[in-house]
Design an enzyme around this catalytic site. Structure first.
Site, PDB file in Angstrom:
ATOM      1  N   LYS A  40      59.638 -47.908 -71.167  1.00  0.00           N
ATOM      2  CA  LYS A  40      58.486 -46.949 -70.974  1.00  0.00           C
ATOM      3  C   LYS A  40      57.150 -47.653 -70.998  1.00  0.00           C
ATOM      4  CE  LYS A  40      61.145 -43.549 -73.363  1.00  0.00           C
ATOM      5  NZ  LYS A  40      61.045 -42.335 -74.633  1.00  0.00           N
ATOM      6  N   GLY A  41      57.242 -49.018 -71.744  1.00  0.00           N
ATOM      7  CA  GLY A  41      56.046 -49.391 -72.323  1.00  0.00           C
ATOM      8  C   GLY A  41      54.688 -49.581 -71.285  1.00  0.00           C
ATOM      9  N   GLU A  96      55.078 -55.597 -66.535  1.00  0.00           N
ATOM     10  CA  GLU A  96      55.807 -55.440 -68.093  1.00  0.00           C
ATOM     11  C   GLU A  96      54.600 -55.354 -68.852  1.00  0.00           C
ATOM     12  OE1 GLU A  96      58.017 -54.770 -69.898  1.00  0.00           O
ATOM     13  OE2 GLU A  96      59.288 -56.182 -70.472  1.00  0.00           O
ATOM     14  N   ASP A 100      58.540 -61.050 -75.050  1.00  0.00           N
ATOM     15  CA  ASP A 100      58.574 -61.383 -76.416  1.00  0.00           C
ATOM     16  C   ASP A 100      59.709 -62.504 -76.270  1.00  0.00           C
ATOM     17  OD1 ASP A 100      59.003 -61.833 -79.030  1.00  0.00           O
ATOM     18  OD2 ASP A 100      59.724 -59.951 -79.676  1.00  0.00           O
ATOM     19  N   LYS A 128      53.820 -62.729 -75.735  1.00  0.00           N
ATOM     20  CA  LYS A 128      53.938 -63.069 -77.189  1.00  0.00           C
ATOM     21  C   LYS A 128      55.046 -64.158 -77.314  1.00  0.00           C
ATOM     22  CE  LYS A 128      56.275 -60.118 -79.763  1.00  0.00           C
ATOM     23  NZ  LYS A 128      56.427 -59.052 -80.692  1.00  0.00           N
ATOM     24  N   PHE A 149      54.052 -57.231 -84.296  1.00  0.00           N
ATOM     25  CA  PHE A 149      54.637 -56.443 -83.504  1.00  0.00           C
ATOM     26  C   PHE A 149      53.449 -55.318 -83.156  1.00  0.00           C
ATOM     27  CE2 PHE A 149      56.619 -52.326 -82.822  1.00  0.00           C
ATOM     28  CZ  PHE A 149      57.921 -52.652 -81.971  1.00  0.00           C
ATOM     29  N   ASP A 156      55.250 -48.738 -78.025  1.00  0.00           N
ATOM     30  CA  ASP A 156      55.352 -47.970 -79.155  1.00  0.00           C
ATOM     31  C   ASP A 156      56.319 -48.656 -80.392  1.00  0.00           C
ATOM     32  OD1 ASP A 156      58.067 -48.720 -77.883  1.00  0.00           O
ATOM     33  OD2 ASP A 156      58.893 -46.878 -79.270  1.00  0.00           O
TER      34      ASP A 156
HETATM   35  P1  5GP Z   1      61.871 -59.017 -74.997  1.00  0.00           P
HETATM   36  O1  5GP Z   1      63.090 -58.801 -74.504  1.00  0.00           O
HETATM   37  O2  5GP Z   1      61.013 -60.008 -74.098  1.00  0.00           O
HETATM   38  O3  5GP Z   1      62.281 -59.757 -76.503  1.00  0.00           O
HETATM   39  O4  5GP Z   1      61.191 -57.791 -75.340  1.00  0.00           O
HETATM   40  C1  5GP Z   1      60.763 -57.047 -74.170  1.00  0.00           C
HETATM   41  C2  5GP Z   1      60.641 -55.797 -74.614  1.00  0.00           C
HETATM   42  O5  5GP Z   1      60.700 -55.625 -76.023  1.00  0.00           O
HETATM   43  C3  5GP Z   1      59.351 -55.093 -74.259  1.00  0.00           C
HETATM   44  O6  5GP Z   1      59.243 -54.446 -72.943  1.00  0.00           O
HETATM   45  C4  5GP Z   1      58.788 -54.096 -75.093  1.00  0.00           C
HETATM   46  O7  5GP Z   1      59.485 -52.959 -74.898  1.00  0.00           O
HETATM   47  C5  5GP Z   1      59.751 -54.620 -76.493  1.00  0.00           C
HETATM   48  N1  5GP Z   1      58.820 -55.477 -77.194  1.00  0.00           N
HETATM   49  C6  5GP Z   1      58.847 -56.828 -77.646  1.00  0.00           C
HETATM   50  N2  5GP Z   1      57.864 -57.177 -78.426  1.00  0.00           N
HETATM   51  C7  5GP Z   1      57.288 -55.820 -78.813  1.00  0.00           C
HETATM   52  C8  5GP Z   1      55.868 -55.638 -79.627  1.00  0.00           C
HETATM   53  O8  5GP Z   1      55.275 -56.328 -80.188  1.00  0.00           O
HETATM   54  N3  5GP Z   1      55.741 -54.204 -79.607  1.00  0.00           N
HETATM   55  C9  5GP Z   1      56.451 -53.294 -78.957  1.00  0.00           C
HETATM   56  N4  5GP Z   1      56.219 -51.984 -79.048  1.00  0.00           N
HETATM   57  N5  5GP Z   1      57.375 -53.451 -78.137  1.00  0.00           N
HETATM   58  C10 5GP Z   1      57.830 -54.936 -78.205  1.00  0.00           C
END
Ligand code: 5GP
Length: 172
Positions: A40-41, A96, A100, A128, A149, A156
């Site tokens: 949703k982000g 996106e 992360d 990030k 975070f 969210d």
């Molecule tokens: P990844 O798969 O790259 O670890 O994470 C991607 C997803 O994790 C992002 O689309 C987001 O929804 C969530 N996410 C990663 N880091 C953060 C953060 O710092 N804050 C929030 N709210 N969501 C995050």
């Protein structure tokens, strides 16, 4: 209650989104661009981004979930909504909120490739870096942070804080 440390003010976000939109508009002139936002982000970022573009685009969404109720990725990605627009031979830009570990984006890009798009690129509001474990090329980045975070502007924590107009780091 966790403390909210400001990371991006609303006017900074507007400037960053306008800059990236300028670049995308120039790169995709005379192309049929389809933006695929990850729910949703990315919903707020997408809605601001499309209004800053100077080229016509189509929009669709995919749903992905990996976090549950915590602040670290479970590492297992679930597709909660599939794409509905035909992507065959189209130019696709994945939108996106934050990358992360890179696992979600990598999973989504692999999934979208199964529709045989002409090109597929990635645009993120926030890159990030500290926990990246899946190498993935990000073509357009608005802002980079090393860790923390983040919430607000669509992001969210337990489905809270999405409505905040700025981006904040949660201090627990
Ligand atoms: P990844 O798969 O790259 O670890 O994470 C991607 C997803 O994790 C992002 O689309 C987001 O929804 C969530 N996410 C990663 N880091 C953060 C953060 O710092 N804050 C929030 N709210 N969501 C995050």
């Amino acid at each position: 209650m966790p403390e909210l440390i400001p990371v991006l003010e609303p006017n900074e976000i507007s400037n960053l989104v306008a800059q990236v939109a300028l670049k995308i508009s120039s790169d995709y002139q005379d192309k049929e661009l389809i933006l695929i936002a990850i729910l949703k982000g990315a919903f707020i970022f997408l809605s601001d981004l499309v209004r800053c573009l100077s080229i016509p685009v189509k929009v669709d969404f995919v749903g992905a979930s990996s976090y549950g109720n915590s602040t670290s990725s479970s590492g297992t990605i679930h597709l909660t909504k599939k794409v509905e627009i035909d992507l065959t031979h189209k130019d696709v830009l994945v939108v996106e909120d934050i990358v992360d570990t890179g696992l979600t984006l990598s999973y989504i890009v692999d999934y979208l490739k199964t529709y045989n798009p002409n090109t597929i690129k990635v645009c993120t509001l926030i890159d990030k870096r500290a926990r990246r474990c899946k190498a993935i090329k990000i073509d357009y980045t608005c802002h980079m942070v090393s860790k923390g975070f983040l919430v607000g502007y669509g992001l969210d924590y337990n489905d809270k804080y999405r409505e905040l107009p700025g981006v904040y780091r949660l201090k627990f």
